[in-house]
Write a protein that holds these residues in place. Structure first.
Motif, PDB file in Angstrom:
ATOM      1  N   VAL A 222       0.626  -1.381   0.045  1.00 45.43           N
ATOM      2  CA  VAL A 222      -0.087   0.477   0.204  1.00 45.43           C
ATOM      3  C   VAL A 222       0.907   1.360  -0.317  1.00 45.43           C
ATOM      4  CG1 VAL A 222      -1.446   1.056   1.154  1.00 45.43           C
ATOM      5  CG2 VAL A 222      -1.817  -1.611   1.279  1.00 45.43           C
ATOM      6  N   GLY A 223       0.596   1.817  -0.705  1.00 41.37           N
ATOM      7  CA  GLY A 223       1.161   3.066  -0.952  1.00 41.37           C
ATOM      8  C   GLY A 223       2.581   3.334  -1.909  1.00 41.37           C
ATOM      9  N   ASP A 224       2.399   2.093  -2.778  1.00 38.73           N
ATOM     10  CA  ASP A 224       3.240   2.200  -4.137  1.00 38.73           C
ATOM     11  C   ASP A 224       2.711   2.978  -5.307  1.00 38.73           C
ATOM     12  OD1 ASP A 224       5.851   0.256  -2.610  1.00 38.73           O
ATOM     13  OD2 ASP A 224       4.462  -1.480  -3.728  1.00 38.73           O
ATOM     14  N   VAL A 225       2.990   3.534  -6.031  1.00 39.55           N
ATOM     15  CA  VAL A 225       3.212   4.451  -7.118  1.00 39.55           C
ATOM     16  C   VAL A 225       3.052   3.304  -8.703  1.00 39.55           C
ATOM     17  CG1 VAL A 225       3.382   6.347  -9.111  1.00 39.55           C
ATOM     18  CG2 VAL A 225       3.556   6.926  -5.901  1.00 39.55           C
ATOM     19  N   VAL A 226       2.676   3.519  -9.233  1.00 39.06           N
ATOM     20  CA  VAL A 226       1.948   2.682 -10.096  1.00 39.06           C
ATOM     21  C   VAL A 226       2.207   3.559 -11.562  1.00 39.06           C
ATOM     22  CG1 VAL A 226       1.052   0.464  -9.252  1.00 39.06           C
ATOM     23  CG2 VAL A 226      -0.516   2.664 -10.400  1.00 39.06           C
ATOM     24  N   VAL A 227       2.710   2.832 -12.680  1.00 35.12           N
ATOM     25  CA  VAL A 227       2.965   4.065 -13.772  1.00 35.12           C
ATOM     26  C   VAL A 227       3.317   3.436 -15.034  1.00 35.12           C
ATOM     27  CG1 VAL A 227       4.637   5.828 -12.939  1.00 35.12           C
ATOM     28  CG2 VAL A 227       5.685   3.379 -13.847  1.00 35.12           C
ATOM     29  N   THR A 228       2.647   3.597 -16.043  1.00 31.91           N
ATOM     30  CA  THR A 228       2.646   3.104 -17.000  1.00 31.91           C
ATOM     31  C   THR A 228       3.648   2.217 -17.825  1.00 31.91           C
ATOM     32  OG1 THR A 228       2.727   4.972 -18.807  1.00 31.91           O
ATOM     33  CG2 THR A 228       0.712   4.240 -17.937  1.00 31.91           C
ATOM     34  N   SER A 229       3.340   1.055 -17.799  1.00 31.81           N
ATOM     35  CA  SER A 229       4.424  -0.206 -18.167  1.00 31.81           C
ATOM     36  C   SER A 229       4.641  -0.228 -19.941  1.00 31.81           C
ATOM     37  CB  SER A 229       4.245  -1.218 -18.152  1.00 31.81           C
ATOM     38  OG  SER A 229       3.214  -1.922 -18.707  1.00 31.81           O
ATOM     39  N   GLY A 230       3.870   0.327 -20.217  1.00 29.64           N
ATOM     40  CA  GLY A 230       4.112   0.345 -22.094  1.00 29.64           C
ATOM     41  C   GLY A 230       3.653  -0.511 -23.085  1.00 29.64           C
ATOM     42  N   LEU A 231       3.438  -1.602 -21.996  1.00 26.35           N
ATOM     43  CA  LEU A 231       3.238  -2.456 -22.871  1.00 26.35           C
ATOM     44  C   LEU A 231       2.079  -2.668 -23.329  1.00 26.35           C
ATOM     45  CD1 LEU A 231       3.965  -5.252 -19.959  1.00 26.35           C
ATOM     46  CD2 LEU A 231       5.248  -4.698 -21.563  1.00 26.35           C
ATOM     47  N   GLY A 232       1.649  -3.440 -25.078  1.00 27.16           N
ATOM     48  CA  GLY A 232       0.680  -2.468 -26.456  1.00 27.16           C
ATOM     49  C   GLY A 232       0.820  -1.557 -26.759  1.00 27.16           C
ATOM     50  N   ASP A 233       1.601  -1.340 -26.610  1.00 27.83           N
ATOM     51  CA  ASP A 233       1.522  -0.212 -27.498  1.00 27.83           C
ATOM     52  C   ASP A 233       0.637   0.947 -27.306  1.00 27.83           C
ATOM     53  OD1 ASP A 233       4.725  -0.634 -27.968  1.00 27.83           O
ATOM     54  OD2 ASP A 233       4.001  -1.394 -29.473  1.00 27.83           O
ATOM     55  N   ARG A 234      -0.238   0.938 -26.311  1.00 28.81           N
ATOM     56  CA  ARG A 234      -1.068   1.651 -25.691  1.00 28.81           C
ATOM     57  C   ARG A 234      -0.748   2.990 -25.266  1.00 28.81           C
ATOM     58  NH1 ARG A 234      -2.416  -1.080 -30.178  1.00 28.81           N
ATOM     59  NH2 ARG A 234      -4.362  -2.468 -30.345  1.00 28.81           N
ATOM     60  N   PHE A 235      -0.264   2.607 -24.219  1.00 28.25           N
ATOM     61  CA  PHE A 235      -0.295   3.874 -23.700  1.00 28.25           C
ATOM     62  C   PHE A 235       2.218   4.094 -23.033  1.00 28.25           C
ATOM     63  CE2 PHE A 235      -4.371   3.245 -22.242  1.00 28.25           C
ATOM     64  CZ  PHE A 235      -4.768   4.148 -21.964  1.00 28.25           C
ATOM     65  N   PRO A 236       2.704   4.816 -24.066  1.00 27.70           N
ATOM     66  CA  PRO A 236       3.997   5.355 -23.970  1.00 27.70           C
ATOM     67  C   PRO A 236       4.656   4.845 -21.926  1.00 27.70           C
ATOM     68  CG  PRO A 236       3.084   7.117 -24.939  1.00 27.70           C
ATOM     69  CD  PRO A 236       1.491   6.166 -24.302  1.00 27.70           C
ATOM     70  N   ALA A 237       5.329   4.322 -21.822  1.00 29.56           N
ATOM     71  CA  ALA A 237       5.524   4.343 -20.016  1.00 29.56           C
ATOM     72  C   ALA A 237       5.836   5.185 -19.375  1.00 29.56           C
ATOM     73  CB  ALA A 237       7.027   3.002 -20.640  1.00 29.56           C
ATOM     74  N   GLY A 238       5.639   4.954 -18.206  1.00 35.40           N
ATOM     75  CA  GLY A 238       6.358   6.293 -17.107  1.00 35.40           C
ATOM     76  C   GLY A 238       5.098   6.970 -16.927  1.00 35.40           C
ATOM     77  N   PHE A 239       4.379   6.796 -16.972  1.00 35.19           N
ATOM     78  CA  PHE A 239       3.208   7.889 -16.955  1.00 35.19           C
ATOM     79  C   PHE A 239       3.025   7.510 -15.521  1.00 35.19           C
ATOM     80  CE2 PHE A 239       3.797   9.495 -21.197  1.00 35.19           C
ATOM     81  CZ  PHE A 239       4.249  10.318 -21.236  1.00 35.19           C
ATOM     82  N   PRO A 240       2.467   8.663 -15.197  1.00 39.53           N
ATOM     83  CA  PRO A 240       1.557   7.995 -13.148  1.00 39.53           C
ATOM     84  C   PRO A 240       0.281   7.729 -14.080  1.00 39.53           C
ATOM     85  CG  PRO A 240       3.095  10.427 -13.556  1.00 39.53           C
ATOM     86  CD  PRO A 240       2.966   9.830 -14.741  1.00 39.53           C
ATOM     87  N   VAL A 241       0.025   6.569 -13.075  1.00 36.45           N
ATOM     88  CA  VAL A 241      -1.177   5.963 -13.119  1.00 36.45           C
ATOM     89  C   VAL A 241      -2.204   6.809 -12.280  1.00 36.45           C
ATOM     90  CG1 VAL A 241      -3.318   3.732 -13.465  1.00 36.45           C
ATOM     91  CG2 VAL A 241      -0.989   4.498 -15.255  1.00 36.45           C
ATOM     92  N   GLY A 242      -1.408   5.831 -10.326  1.00 36.81           N
ATOM     93  CA  GLY A 242      -2.011   5.826  -9.653  1.00 36.81           C
ATOM     94  C   GLY A 242      -1.219   6.059  -8.221  1.00 36.81           C
ATOM     95  N   THR A 243      -1.403   5.567  -6.749  1.00 34.22           N
ATOM     96  CA  THR A 243      -0.987   5.017  -5.990  1.00 34.22           C
ATOM     97  C   THR A 243      -1.909   3.559  -5.276  1.00 34.22           C
ATOM     98  OG1 THR A 243      -0.023   7.554  -5.360  1.00 34.22           O
ATOM     99  CG2 THR A 243      -0.447   5.591  -3.886  1.00 34.22           C
TER     100      THR A 243
END
Length: 319
Positions: A222-243
């Motif tokens: 709990v408290g970990d930050v999740v970001v886009t992984s870039g898999l699927g080539d839909r969302f570029p990697a590294g953009f913040p998604v949430g906590t």
């Protein structure tokens, strides 16, 4: 018939009246002389004024009452007019203050997005939100930008906090974006701290995403930050998604499920950013020092003209 008296009969009465008049005149003259020299009547007049003063006051009450009523009516009328004027000015001032506060909040949000663009050197375009649908079964944004502005299906929508969604439909004047929280939406993510790959699903709520099938052995907290992984080539990697805000076992007790608080402000704001081109792929791992892994390079560029097929929008089925 009485006998005729003649002129001589009236003379005694006339003489008596004349004598009384002379006596009165003599007495008045004597009083005037005595009062002028001795002033003995002034005290009498002052004492008489003491007794007569209440009568004068009583006699003057009606006029005073009328004047008081007239003054009170005029004062009340002027006060009511003044109150109406001040109330109107207060309402106008309140409306102006509300507009200034709204403009200040908009400026702060735009300044935040501009800071993200400058720090990350992103190729983006600004789009105003025309309508928003936060229904539990359908969560969409309608944007005031279409194919005539270079918008294409599959473009990523972000704000100053992180990923908002992805464009799924485009018309010449407008476009529709699917929010991350839509129940039909899913995005591949990675835990920023250790790179564990997961999938975040929309929950139908603007304040929560869902993580499913998290292995018990994975180092997710709990408290970990999740970001886009870039898999699927839909969302570029590294953009913040949430906590990650909560973790709990699923019904089988073989995996964990989690709740994620979105990084983007999905339920507020008037503007969003459309990402025109993907930045260089960032490194996801414990070496990152912030939730923003956006690369530092060029500034905002000109509109893009390439288009993607309609299938470019990310729609991942739940396992």
């Amino acid at each position: 018939m009485p006998p005729y008296a003649g002129p001589a009969a009236a003379r005694p009465g006339e003489i008596a009246g004349t004598l009384r008049l002379l006596a009165y005149l003599a007495a008045a003259f004597a009083l005037i002389v005595l009062d002028h020299r001795g002033g003995w009547l002034s005290n009498t007049r002052q004492q008489a004024q003491v007794f007569v003063q209440p009568l004068w006051s009583v006699a003057g009450w009606p006029g005073k009452v009328v004047d008081s009523i007239s003054d009170d009516a005029g004062t009340r009328s002027s006060l009511m007019a003044e109150n109406r004027r001040l109330r109107n000015e207060l309402l106008v001032s309140g409306a102006r203050m509300a507009r200034l506060q709204a403009a200040s909040a908009d400026n702060d949000r735009l300044r935040s997005m501009l800071g993200v663009v400058k720090r990350g050197g992103l190729d983006v375009q600004l789009a105003r939100i025309l309508d928003i649908d936060l229904d539990p079964v359908k969560q969409r944004l309608v944007l005031d930008a279409g194919s005539g502005d270079g918008v294409r299906v599959g473009q990523v929508v972000i704000d100053a906090g992180g990923v908002v969604g992805q464009v799924i439909a485009v018309t010449p004047m407008h476009s529709t974006a699917l929010l991350l929280t839509d129940p039909d939406h899913a995005v591949p993510v990675a835990v920023l701290r250790n790179g564990v790959r997961l999938v975040a699903y929309g929950s139908g709520r603007s304040d929560r995403l869902s993580l499913a099938s998290i292995p018990l052995s994975s180092d997710v907290k709990v408290g970990d930050v999740v970001v886009t992984s870039g898999l699927g080539d839909r969302f570029p990697a590294g953009f913040p998604v949430g906590t990650i805000s909560a973790l709990r076992p699923d019904e089988s007790r073989a995996f964990l499920v989690g709740d994620v608080t979105p990084a983007a402000q999905l339920d507020r704001g008037r503007d969003v950013l459309l990402l025109r081109s993907a930045p260089a792929r960032p490194v996801i791992g414990p070496v990152a020092e912030s939730t923003s892994l956006l690369p530092v390079s060029a500034s905002v560029a000109a509109p893009a003209t390439a288009t993607l097929p309609a299938s470019a929008a990310t729609r991942v089925q739940r396992p």
